[in-house]
Design an enzyme around this catalytic site. Structure first.
Site, PDB file in Angstrom:
ATOM      1  N   ARG A   9      -6.918   1.552  -1.639  1.00 24.82           N
ATOM      2  CA  ARG A   9      -5.783   1.083  -0.843  1.00 24.82           C
ATOM      3  C   ARG A   9      -4.507   1.779  -1.289  1.00 24.82           C
ATOM      4  NH1 ARG A   9      -5.064  -5.238  -0.554  1.00 24.82           N
ATOM      5  NH2 ARG A   9      -4.304  -4.962  -2.684  1.00 24.82           N
ATOM      6  N   GLU A  15       0.072 -12.797   8.801  1.00 22.30           N
ATOM      7  CA  GLU A  15      -0.312 -13.210   7.450  1.00 22.30           C
ATOM      8  C   GLU A  15       0.735 -14.100   6.818  1.00 22.30           C
ATOM      9  OE1 GLU A  15      -0.508 -10.061   4.495  1.00 22.30           O
ATOM     10  OE2 GLU A  15      -0.110  -8.622   6.080  1.00 22.30           O
ATOM     11  N   LYS A  32       0.566  -1.192   0.875  1.00 25.80           N
ATOM     12  CA  LYS A  32       1.336  -2.023  -0.058  1.00 25.80           C
ATOM     13  C   LYS A  32       2.595  -1.293  -0.509  1.00 25.80           C
ATOM     14  CE  LYS A  32      -0.333  -5.454  -3.315  1.00 25.80           C
ATOM     15  NZ  LYS A  32       0.187  -6.639  -2.655  1.00 25.80           N
TER      16      LYS A  32
HETATM   17  N1  PLP Z   1      -1.041  -9.602   2.241  1.00 29.85           N
HETATM   18  C1  PLP Z   1       0.007  -9.171   1.514  1.00 29.85           C
HETATM   19  C2  PLP Z   1       1.273  -8.873   2.210  1.00 29.85           C
HETATM   20  C3  PLP Z   1      -0.125  -9.019   0.131  1.00 29.85           C
HETATM   21  O1  PLP Z   1       0.904  -8.595  -0.603  1.00 29.85           O
HETATM   22  C4  PLP Z   1      -1.360  -9.321  -0.481  1.00 29.85           C
HETATM   23  C5  PLP Z   1      -1.525  -9.165  -1.918  1.00 29.85           C
HETATM   24  O2  PLP Z   1      -1.973  -8.167  -2.382  1.00 29.85           O
HETATM   25  C6  PLP Z   1      -2.426  -9.749   0.324  1.00 29.85           C
HETATM   26  C7  PLP Z   1      -2.225  -9.889   1.670  1.00 29.85           C
HETATM   27  C8  PLP Z   1      -3.772 -10.047  -0.261  1.00 29.85           C
HETATM   28  O3  PLP Z   1      -4.426  -8.871  -0.662  1.00 29.85           O
HETATM   29  P1  PLP Z   1      -5.443  -8.867  -1.869  1.00 29.85           P
HETATM   30  O4  PLP Z   1      -6.496  -9.846  -1.544  1.00 29.85           O
HETATM   31  O5  PLP Z   1      -5.960  -7.481  -1.934  1.00 29.85           O
HETATM   32  O6  PLP Z   1      -4.686  -9.248  -3.081  1.00 29.85           O
HETATM   33  C1  COI Z   2      -1.173  -9.951  -4.909  1.00 38.99           C
HETATM   34  O1  COI Z   2      -1.855 -10.870  -4.466  1.00 38.99           O
HETATM   35  O2  COI Z   2      -1.583  -9.160  -5.766  1.00 38.99           O
HETATM   36  C2  COI Z   2       0.164  -9.722  -4.444  1.00 38.99           C
HETATM   37  O3  COI Z   2       0.527  -8.627  -4.283  1.00 38.99           O
HETATM   38  C3  COI Z   2       1.056 -10.813  -4.278  1.00 38.99           C
HETATM   39  C4  COI Z   2       2.364 -10.442  -4.846  1.00 38.99           C
HETATM   40  C5  COI Z   2       3.282  -9.769  -3.934  1.00 38.99           C
HETATM   41  C6  COI Z   2       2.893 -11.298  -5.868  1.00 38.99           C
END
Ligand code: PLP
Ligand code: COI
Length: 329
Positions: A73, A211, A175
């Site tokens: 990612r 989201e 991200k």
């Molecule tokens: N959506 C956003 C905007 C996020 O910052 C995150 C955190 O990483 C997620 C969703 C969830 O992603 P993940 O499950 O990879 O942590």
């Molecule tokens: C995560 O779940 O890793 C996130 O990025 C959330 C965060 C912005 C604190």
């Protein structure tokens, strides 16, 4: 323990010139970065981050959860922001070294995690809006508890009618650090009103759930699990992808589709999923004047089963048949 910053012992750092190769990174004591005020990341936000957890497992080892997904990612994000891609092997090596040299900060099983934060940024000087001439890749960690107080305990969310997180063609699907500051004021306002976070709707039709601040959204109706499809404006969560597989294995039909806000409000259960959030059950959602409560404000049965299965896999309390966990030496 809450989700907050605590300084740990060691951090990883590596550098790369634009168009060049990454120099081999080094571990050093945790310290401030030195950077020109003209650094690309400071002026134009040319930066990305990742978030992952190292946890103490039932067998006593320290494990990561699907770290290669975070590596890929970050590579997608680097391509979008014109940043040199960090090779997967280098990314994983940096994570392993950072966890290993901060292992005393990994909490006991079930008591939290060492949150690992990779950062990739344009650190070279640039004045015109253009990719920076030099890049820095850093990985540090901090011991954390759940993102939402109380972990699985149901949270109240508010749908924003005023703000959007991302628009088609933008950077919502990666991200990028710049995706987060615009959410701070809406989120602070929601918290002032007693909500845990905001739910964002899509910026075009203003009717499909996207989201939740920093986690992906799921709802369950008549046993069918739905989550917003990835259209480029939603972050493809590692937890989201894992929940989809777990729910299918449990026999649920899982749909990745446009989730109309009225459908979500009529669901039996809702929850959000992310590395920091883990699985947080949603007890109620407010939209305009309308407030909907799910499962009488209790954790729904499907949410609980998914939470229990996911966390059991992550802590190796049940067999990890998919090979999602990776031990850190
Ligand atoms: N959506 C956003 C905007 C996020 O910052 C995150 C955190 O990483 C997620 C969703 C969830 O992603 P993940 O499950 O990879 O942590
Ligand atoms: C995560 O779940 O890793 C996130 O990025 C959330 C965060 C912005 C604190």
């Amino acid at each position: 323990m809450i989700f907050s910053f605590t300084k740990t012992d060691r951090m990883y750092i590596a550098h790369c010139k634009e168009g060049g190769e990454w120099q081999s990174g080094v571990m050093q004591d945790f310290q401030n970065l030195s950077m020109s005020p003209a650094a690309g990341v400071l002026n134009y936000g040319q930066g990305l981050f990742e978030g992952m957890k190292a946890q103490r497992a039932a067998d006593g080892s320290i494990v990561l959860f699907r770290p290669e997904c975070n590596a890929r990612r970050m590579q997608d994000g680097a391509r979008r922001l014109g940043v040199p891609v960090v090779p997967e092997e280098m990314f994983l090596d940096a994570i392993h070294q950072t966890v290993s040299e901060n292992s005393r900060w990994v909490p006991p099983m079930g008591k939290g995690a060492l949150y690992v934060r990779p950062l990739l940024m344009g650190s070279g000087e640039v004045l015109g809006v253009a990719p920076a001439p030099e890049y820095t890749f850093v990985v540090y960690g901090a011991p954390v508890g759940p993102y939402f107080k109380g972990g699985l305990k149901p949270i109240s969310l508010k749908i924003s009618d005023e703000f959007h997180r991302a628009a088609p063609g933008g950077s919502g699907g990666v991200k990028a650090i710049g995706n987060y500051a615009p959410g701070m004021v809406p989120s602070r306002e929601a918290k002032r009103l007693g909500f845990a976070e905001i739910i964002y709707l899509d910026a075009v039709h203003h009717r499909y759930v996207e989201e939740v601040g920093a986690a992906n959204f799921f709802c369950v109706k008549d046993g069918v699990v739905s989550t917003p499809e990835l259209t480029g404006t939603i972050l493809p969560g590692v937890t989201r992808a894992s929940v989809i597989e777990i729910a299918r294995d449990m026999g649920h039909e899982v749909r990745e589709e446009k989730v109309d806000v009225s459908y979500a409000l009529s669901a039996d259960e809702c929850f959000c999923a992310g590395t920091a959030a883990v699985i947080a059950s949603i007890g109620s959602i407010q939209h305009g004047d309308r407030a909907v409560e799910y499962c009488d404000g209790q954790v729904g049965p499907v949410t609980r089963r998914i939470h229990d299965t996911l966390t059991a896999i992550q802590q190796r309390r049940i067999p990890d048949e998919r090979g999602w966990t990776v031990a850190v030496e």
